[in-house]
Design a protein around this motif. Structure first.
Motif, short mmCIF file in Angstrom:
data_model
loop_
_atom_site.label_atom_id
_atom_site.label_comp_id
_atom_site.label_asym_id
_atom_site.label_seq_id
_atom_site.Cartn_x
_atom_site.Cartn_y
_atom_site.Cartn_z
N GLY A 155 0.68 -0.83 -0.11
CA GLY A 155 -0.16 -0.08 -0.36
C GLY A 155 0.91 1.35 -0.10
O GLY A 155 0.49 2.05 -0.33
N TYR A 156 1.93 1.35 0.66
CA TYR A 156 2.86 2.15 0.73
C TYR A 156 2.92 2.90 -0.40
O TYR A 156 3.18 3.78 -1.02
N TYR A 157 3.69 1.71 -1.25
CA TYR A 157 4.17 1.54 -2.47
C TYR A 157 3.20 2.86 -3.18
O TYR A 157 3.86 3.21 -4.44
N MET A 158 2.06 2.22 -3.40
CA MET A 158 1.08 2.82 -4.34
C MET A 158 0.89 3.95 -4.25
O MET A 158 1.07 4.72 -4.64
N VAL A 159 1.41 4.07 -2.53
CA VAL A 159 0.58 5.93 -2.22
C VAL A 159 1.71 6.65 -2.87
O VAL A 159 1.28 7.86 -3.71
N VAL A 160 2.52 5.86 -2.69
CA VAL A 160 4.53 6.70 -3.28
C VAL A 160 3.87 6.98 -5.20
O VAL A 160 4.04 8.11 -5.71
N VAL A 161 3.85 5.85 -5.40
CA VAL A 161 3.24 6.48 -7.21
C VAL A 161 2.19 7.28 -7.70
O VAL A 161 2.54 8.15 -8.69
N ILE A 162 0.50 6.92 -6.68
CA ILE A 162 -0.38 8.22 -6.50
C ILE A 162 0.55 9.98 -6.17
O ILE A 162 -0.15 10.58 -7.44
N LEU A 163 1.16 9.31 -5.29
CA LEU A 163 1.99 11.19 -5.16
C LEU A 163 2.83 11.50 -6.36
O LEU A 163 2.26 13.04 -6.57
N GLY A 164 3.40 11.08 -6.92
CA GLY A 164 4.05 11.17 -8.43
C GLY A 164 3.10 11.41 -9.16
O GLY A 164 3.47 12.54 -9.56
N LEU A 165 2.06 10.62 -9.29
CA LEU A 165 1.32 11.01 -10.59
C LEU A 165 0.50 12.51 -10.47
O LEU A 165 -0.25 13.33 -11.43
N ILE A 166 0.08 12.58 -8.87
CA ILE A 166 -0.27 14.03 -8.46
C ILE A 166 0.64 14.91 -8.73
O ILE A 166 0.10 16.44 -9.41
N VAL A 167 1.52 14.68 -7.94
CA VAL A 167 3.39 15.81 -8.31
C VAL A 167 2.86 16.20 -10.17
O VAL A 167 2.90 17.20 -10.93
N LEU A 168 3.22 14.70 -10.66
CA LEU A 168 3.20 15.37 -12.63
C LEU A 168 1.98 16.01 -13.04
O LEU A 168 2.11 17.32 -14.05
N VAL A 169 0.66 16.14 -12.28
CA VAL A 169 -0.94 16.27 -12.93
C VAL A 169 -0.69 18.07 -12.81
O VAL A 169 -0.73 18.91 -13.27
N THR A 170 0.46 18.20 -11.42
CA THR A 170 0.36 19.74 -11.05
C THR A 170 1.74 20.08 -12.26
O THR A 170 1.16 21.40 -12.68
N PHE A 171 2.42 19.45 -12.34
CA PHE A 171 3.19 20.08 -13.27
C PHE A 171 2.68 20.34 -14.74
O PHE A 171 3.38 21.23 -15.82
N TYR A 172 1.52 19.69 -15.08
CA TYR A 172 0.54 19.64 -16.45
C TYR A 172 0.06 21.38 -16.01
O TYR A 172 0.07 22.09 -17.39
N LEU A 173 -0.68 21.74 -14.77
CA LEU A 173 -1.07 22.56 -14.36
C LEU A 173 -0.20 23.94 -14.90
O LEU A 173 -0.42 25.30 -15.35
N VAL A 174 0.71 23.42 -14.47
CA VAL A 174 1.81 24.89 -14.44
C VAL A 174 1.92 25.65 -15.70
O VAL A 174 2.00 26.31 -16.16
N LEU A 175 2.26 23.95 -17.08
CA LEU A 175 2.16 24.56 -17.95
C LEU A 175 1.61 25.16 -18.81
O LEU A 175 1.14 26.17 -19.90
N VAL A 176 0.00 24.38 -18.65
CA VAL A 176 -1.30 25.22 -19.17
C VAL A 176 -1.47 27.23 -18.94
O VAL A 176 -1.36 27.52 -19.31
N LEU A 177 -0.63 27.44 -17.35
CA LEU A 177 -1.09 28.53 -17.21
C LEU A 177 0.18 29.28 -16.98
O LEU A 177 -0.45 29.97 -18.11
N VAL A 178 1.32 28.99 -17.44
CA VAL A 178 2.81 29.15 -18.12
C VAL A 178 2.39 29.40 -19.66
O VAL A 178 2.77 30.83 -19.96
N VAL A 179 2.37 28.37 -20.20
CA VAL A 179 2.59 28.45 -21.64
C VAL A 179 1.51 28.50 -22.45
O VAL A 179 1.09 29.66 -23.45
N ALA A 180 0.46 28.07 -22.09
CA ALA A 180 -0.84 27.54 -22.89
C ALA A 180 -1.66 28.95 -22.50
O ALA A 180 -2.64 29.65 -23.26
N LYS A 181 -1.64 30.01 -21.33
CA LYS A 181 -2.08 30.69 -20.28
C LYS A 181 -3.60 30.93 -20.28
O LYS A 181 -5.04 31.24 -20.86
N LYS A 182 -3.17 29.62 -20.15
CA LYS A 182 -5.32 28.96 -19.72
C LYS A 182 -5.29 28.94 -18.07
O LYS A 182 -4.43 28.84 -17.54
N ASN A 183 -6.85 29.34 -17.67
CA ASN A 183 -6.85 28.74 -16.35
C ASN A 183 -7.17 27.47 -16.28
O ASN A 183 -8.21 26.71 -16.58
#
Length: 459
Positions: free
Chosen positions: A255-283
């Protein structure tokens, strides 16, 4: 004299128009049915586990085989139509673009995909090295052959020398062999070459090819709609079979390993949202709201290939992306833009190394990074594809693959999360490239009778 197809009027139905076959699934709250299936399946699996004493191990294994049946049928149906669906989708995406656009657009898209994959791997390395999920496996007795010395393979010493051969091997010398063997990267490159060649044909010559592609797409989507009906039952059966076969203690320990994977995926989605805000200039919050349906369908099916039509429709209608952009990026991205899968492979590789007590040097980490980038690009867009390719990563790092037996057991759950992230990455790419390459010269007219699309290329 042959005229370039981009100067002619071409009529075809893009894949996003075929998403009508998936509409009833999203309207029917498929993700809720899947969630119920997971809960009920987990309860049944725990009851069927021999450790409870209710059933013998032999009977439990036999029931698990039957519970697996809907899931196996679903995966085989998706595998069956994956190659023709991606093949025809890429061709129509290329045909709807100008050849001048592809020269710069295609190369920069590939560089973008490599960049985001590298970021995903860096995130995976960081969360795993910091949280070290593999060290907790020792409390459960470890994996088979834990503490086994690192395997030294020829692949580690010759990896750099093989780069030229690896590049030349990207172009398949026998496309039919690539199709039969399911080598998706070779299939994609072959399809792109064919698609570019089609743009050089006259309208009269190209029209039957485009119509044939349209028919194949529609057939594939009908089969996908059939497969989707099995999803709640497939998830129920797979989870029940998993918990009936796997030791409850091992499952909880992972379960802890699964939590680590999911946490990494959440950070990755956050990176996508930063690209959307900074590069694409979208909300970014409006972006997440707009892509909710393809994300939920991706989570439910664990197959980014099956979600392509809905992703295209969402990109066109809700994100207001030019169809020229989405028709090309999403089919290609469903095959080679596997950021969530890359992160999963990286975390799992380090997790198994920690579980086996193998210390990895900086050189080992660099080799893992390079191998994961290459392996994730060729990962099939089907349930379980990430684990299949993971064996290559483990072998290149000299890590025993015995532990994959347990990882495969819980892969279905993690696959649902990383597929939703993969789809999010494809839609993020659409938004970013639309900002720089989107055009309004591509007009679309839709008839109510057959929803036929006519593309008028305006020079």
């Amino acid at each position: 004299m042959l005229t370039n197809i981009k100067n002619t009027v071409i009529e075809f139905r893009p894949l996003n128009n075929l998403s009508v076959y998936l509409d009833r699934l999203t309207k029917g709250r498929l993700w809720i049915k899947v969630s119920i299936g997971i809960i009920l399946g987990a309860g049944l699996g725990i009851l069927l586990n021999p450790s409870t004493g209710l059933l013998s191990e032999d009977i439990s294994l036999r029931l698990a085989d039957w519970l697996d049946l809907p899931g196996q049928i679903f995966m085989r149906l998706v595998q069956m139509i994956m190659i023709p669906l991606i093949f025809t989708s890429i061709i129509t995406g290329i045909v709807s673009n100008t050849s001048e656009n592809l020269k710069t657009f295609g190369l920069r898209l590939l560089l973008y995909f490599v960049f985001t994959t590298a970021i995903a791997i860096i995130i995976g390395l960081a969360v795993t090295l910091i949280l070290r999920p593999g060290q907790y496996i020792f409390t459960l007795g470890g994996f088979p052959n834990s503490g086994k010395s690192q395997i030294v393979t020829d692949e580690q010493t010759s990896l750099i020398d093989n780069i030229p051969n690896a590049i030349s091997n990207l172009i398949p010398n026998n496309p039919l062999e690539s199709i039969l063997m399911g080598e998706m990267l070779g299939v994609v490159i072959f399809t792109i070459i064919i698609g570019v060649a089609i743009t050089q044909l006259s309208q009269e010559t190209a029209r039957p090819i485009i119509r044939f592609s349209e028919a194949i797409q529609k057939i594939c989507m009908i089969i996908v709609s059939w497969a989707m009906m099995l999803v709640p039952y497939a998830v129920f059966g797979l989870i029940a079979a998993l918990l009936s076969r796997t030791s409850i203690e091992i499952f909880l320990g992972l379960g802890y390993y699964m939590v680590v994977v999911i946490l990494g995926l959440i950070v990755l989605v956050t990176f996508y949202l930063v690209l959307v805000l900074v590069v694409a200039k979208k909300n970014p919050f409006k972006f997440l709201k707009a892509i909710k349906e393809p994300q939920l369908l991706a989570f439910s099916t664990a197959s980014s290939a099956a979600v392509m039509p809905l992703s295209m429709k969402t990109a066109d209608e809700k994100l207001e992306v030019s169809s020229n952009i989405s028709d090309f990026i999403i089919p290609v991205g469903a095959t080679i833009n596997m950021d969530g899968t890359a992160l999963f492979q990286c975390v799992t590789t380090l997790f198994l190394a920690q579980a086996y007590g193998i210390e990895l040097t900086i050189i080992n980490l660099l080799l893992i990074t390079f191998t994961v980038v290459a392996a994730s690009i060729g990962t099939p867009a089907i349930p379980g594809g990430g684990v299949i390719i993971l064996t290559t990563v483990l072998q290149s790092a000299g890590i025993p693959i015995d532990g994959l037996i347990i990882i495969i057991g819980i892969d279905r759950i993690l696959g649902m999360f990383r597929t939703a992230v993969n789809v999010t990455g494809d839609l993020t790419a659409c938004l970013i490239f639309n900002k720089f390459y989107g055009t309004t010269s591509n007009t679309k007219t839709r008839t109510n009778e057959d929803k036929n699309i006519t593309y008028h290329k305006v020079e």
